[in-house]
Design an enzyme around this catalytic site. Structure first.
Site, short mmCIF file in Angstrom:
data_model
loop_
_atom_site.label_atom_id
_atom_site.label_comp_id
_atom_site.label_asym_id
_atom_site.label_seq_id
_atom_site.Cartn_x
_atom_site.Cartn_y
_atom_site.Cartn_z
N GLU A 62 0.81 -1.22 0.00
CA GLU A 62 0.00 0.00 0.00
C GLU A 62 0.85 1.27 0.00
O GLU A 62 0.46 2.28 -0.59
CB GLU A 62 -0.94 0.00 1.21
CG GLU A 62 -2.04 -1.05 1.16
CD GLU A 62 -1.63 -2.39 1.77
OE1 GLU A 62 -2.50 -3.27 1.90
OE2 GLU A 62 -0.44 -2.55 2.11
N PHE B 228 -12.03 -6.98 13.65
CA PHE B 228 -10.92 -7.43 12.82
C PHE B 228 -10.57 -6.37 11.79
O PHE B 228 -11.42 -5.89 11.05
CB PHE B 228 -11.29 -8.74 12.12
CG PHE B 228 -10.22 -9.26 11.19
CD1 PHE B 228 -9.00 -9.69 11.67
CD2 PHE B 228 -10.43 -9.27 9.81
CE1 PHE B 228 -8.01 -10.15 10.82
CE2 PHE B 228 -9.45 -9.73 8.94
CZ PHE B 228 -8.24 -10.17 9.46
N GLN B 229 -9.31 -6.00 11.77
CA GLN B 229 -8.76 -4.98 10.86
C GLN B 229 -9.45 -3.62 11.00
O GLN B 229 -9.51 -2.84 10.04
CB GLN B 229 -8.79 -5.47 9.40
CG GLN B 229 -7.80 -6.60 9.15
CD GLN B 229 -7.55 -6.88 7.68
OE1 GLN B 229 -8.39 -6.61 6.83
NE2 GLN B 229 -6.39 -7.43 7.37
N LYS C 97 -18.01 -0.37 5.46
CA LYS C 97 -18.46 -1.41 4.53
C LYS C 97 -19.96 -1.34 4.27
O LYS C 97 -20.43 -1.55 3.14
CB LYS C 97 -18.07 -2.79 5.06
CG LYS C 97 -18.00 -3.86 3.99
CD LYS C 97 -17.29 -5.10 4.48
CE LYS C 97 -17.14 -6.12 3.36
NZ LYS C 97 -16.41 -7.34 3.82
N MET D 202 24.38 8.70 3.40
CA MET D 202 24.29 10.00 4.04
C MET D 202 24.55 9.89 5.54
O MET D 202 25.24 10.74 6.13
CB MET D 202 22.92 10.62 3.78
CG MET D 202 22.80 12.07 4.26
SD MET D 202 23.97 13.17 3.43
CE MET D 202 23.10 13.48 1.90
#
Length: 577
Positions: free
Chosen positions: A67, A129-130, A179, A492
């Site tokens: 993602e 969940f999630q 949802k 760096m």
């Protein structure tokens, strides 16, 4: 007439549509002119993906491998196309993986709309969940965000999201949709947003500030312009060029402003900041008028604020009131889009040419060339330098390529030595400094400007943070050119450890895999170069290829990037060695 009737009939049909919230999301995107999105599916966003499947002839979805890659690709697309980038993901870890890219877009003013799925509204706050409070998490790093729990609210929220993302000072917006809102039904009617109450994207310009600015400019003996990305975001490249050519004022750039003015322009005096050019940094503290155009006086530009341009009158042309007087006091603040304010200011300033002042820049440039640039681009030592890689890329692309860089030594070298003829050609992570940005951003950059060559310049450290996006290149065939400058260090950080921590290289040396084999595993043509005699031909072959190409260049392990302003030091204290 017939075409007009059909258009009106289509609008009437859309107004009468009874559809799901998920389908409404897709129709909203199409209404905003979106034809390309990046994302990763999951349970809470599955209804939208099901509708996306039905509209795949009208809306292309690019499946990234992570993602975060989707957000960086959307950023790259936005930066080269000038459009709003769109990314989509599921709830929980899908949404939280967006956060780095959103934060990057926020600080670099990149227009982006991110859409995340969320658990059903009846489950909010239950640790389902999630389930993650992505609204709470993303609030500090978005221009605006909103959670939608009712399907009928989707069109209005998405319209507002696009308006806010692209207007004024652009930025990322997140829309989180439960949802049940995706499954719910609504009578679809989409109207583009034309304004938001209490939100003023472009402040009014006070004519008195233009007059005051012009007076200071006309009286100046040693004026200096520092410009930033505001010139590009405001589509003000022509107005900017006209302004500097009329006034004859030397102009220096921040890394996000790079490419708004051709590199070869005689009044382009280079980069300011920590690893910028010697002349504009040194002479910042000698100018009598400092004109800041579409830039925010970042700490990497200013160094120690207590000693920054204290002798100068400061004029700040800016669209965002929050940036004025935030770091550097402005004697005159000219508010508005610089495309308009520069045009107005152009009418008030006198034609000029600051010959003696420009000569000082030339003198300092020669010092930097002798001590730094010549050895970077034309080295006599055995090991390859990052600078000579950029030199050959310039030769092959003629300054017409888009250069996408990650973060680190290679980024500073790319910004210092890449040549640009066209605007929107330098794509990099400026404010957040996100390692892993370049590979997915290059994918988006190429899709945003398919007719242009796109070359990603990446260090071996940052490359491995999003190396999985080679899979996206494999699946799409997008012909980006990838150059990894491999010094087997987090370069760096190692440089700082060498200079300020007595060479205690704590956790910065890299034991790397065979990058060529990995690229070949994704069916990407690849080559490794560690000899100078092979470099020019390897770069030529890469640029001439019509397919994706990977080039690893083994460079000097302990090479440093100079000039350099140590942290907390004045810009006048810039070091050449």
């Amino acid at each position: 007439m017939a075409t007009q009737l059909k258009t009106e009939e289509k609008k009437m049909e859309e107004k009468m549509l009874r559809i799901s919230g998920a389908e409404a999301v897709i129709r909203c995107l199409l209404a905003e002119g979106v034809d390309l999105i990046y994302g990763y599916p999951g349970g809470a966003i599955m209804p939208v993906y099901d509708e996306l499947y039905k509209f795949q002839d009208e809306l292309t979805h690019i499946l990234t491998r992570h993602e975060q890659g989707a957000t960086h690709a959307a950023q790259g697309y936005a930066r080269t196309s000038g459009k709003v980038g769109v990314a989509i993901a599921t709830s929980g870890p899908g949404a939280t993986n967006f956060v780095t890219g959103i934060a990057d877009a926020q600080i670099d003013s990149t227009p982006m709309v991110c859409i995340t799925g969320q658990v059903g509204s009846h489950l909010l706050g239950t640790d389902a969940f999630q389930e993650t409070d992505i609204i709470g998490i993303s609030t500090p790093v978005t221009k605006w965000n909103c959670q939608v729990t009712k399907s009928e609210d989707i069109p209005g929220v998405i319209a507002k999201a696009f308006y806010i993302a692209r207007s004024g000072r652009p930025g990322p917006v997140l829309v989180d949709i439960t949802k049940d809102a995706q499954f719910g039904q609504l009578d679809f009617n989409y109207e583009k947003c034309k304004g938001v109450r209490s939100y003023i994207p472009v402040p009014k310009t006070d004519p008195k500030t233009l007059e005051a600015a012009a007076k200071l400019i006309n009286e100046a003996k040693k004026p200096l312009i520092v410009w930033g990305q505001g010139v590009i975001l405001g589509k003000a490249e022509k107005e900017f060029k006209d302004f500097i050519e009329k006034t004859g004022i030397p102009a220096a750039w921040t890394i996000l402003g790079l490419s708004a003015l051709p590199t070869a322009h005689p009044l382009n005096v280079g980069m300011v900041g920590m690893h910028g050019n010697y002349a504009p940094n040194k002479l910042t503290n000698e100018c009598d008028v400092l004109i800041a155009i579409g830039m925010r006086f970042d700490d990497r530009v200013t160094g120690n604020l207590e000693t920054y341009a204290k002798q100068a009158k400061v004029i700040h042309l800016e669209i965002d009131p929050a940036e004025v007087n935030k770091n550097v006091h402005a004697d005159v603040a000219v508010m508005g889009n610089v495309k308009h304010t520069l045009k107005q200011l152009h009418e008030l300033v006198a034609s000029n040419f600051h010959k003696e002042w420009l000569q000082q820049f030339e003198d300092y440039n020669q010092i930097e060339f002798n001590k730094v640039i010549d050895s970077d681009l034309n080295p006599t030592k055995d090991k390859l330098t990052m600078g000579e890689v950029l030199k050959y890329i310039n030769e092959e692309t003629g300054g017409d390529a888009i250069i996408v860089s990650d973060v680190g030594q290679h980024q500073m070298v790319a910004c210092r030595y890449a040549k640009f003829n066209k605007t929107k050609s330098n794509v990099t992570s400026g404010g957040l400094g996100t390692m892993g940005f370049a590979l997915p951003a290059a994918i988006g950059a190429k899709m945003g400007a398919p007719d242009r060559e796109v070359v990603a310049i990446i260090g071996d450290g940052g490359y491995q943070m999003t190396i999985q996006e080679l899979g996206t290149i494999f699946q799409t065939g997008v012909p980006v050119k990838i150059v990894v400058l491999n010094n087997e260090f987090l370069g760096m950080v190692r440089q700082w450890q060498q200079l300020f921590f007595e060479k205690r290289y704590a956790s910065t040396e890299m034991i790397n895999p065979d990058f060529v084999k990995i690229a070949e595993g994704y069916s990407i043509e690849a080559k490794k170069v560690d000899e100078r005699n092979d470099l020019r031909e390897a770069v030529k072959k890469m640029i001439q290829s019509k397919e994706p190409y990977f080039l690893e260049v083994r460079v000097e392990k302990e090479d440093n990037v100079f000039p350099m302003i140590p942290t907390g030091a004045s810009v006048s204290d810039i070091r050449l060695e």
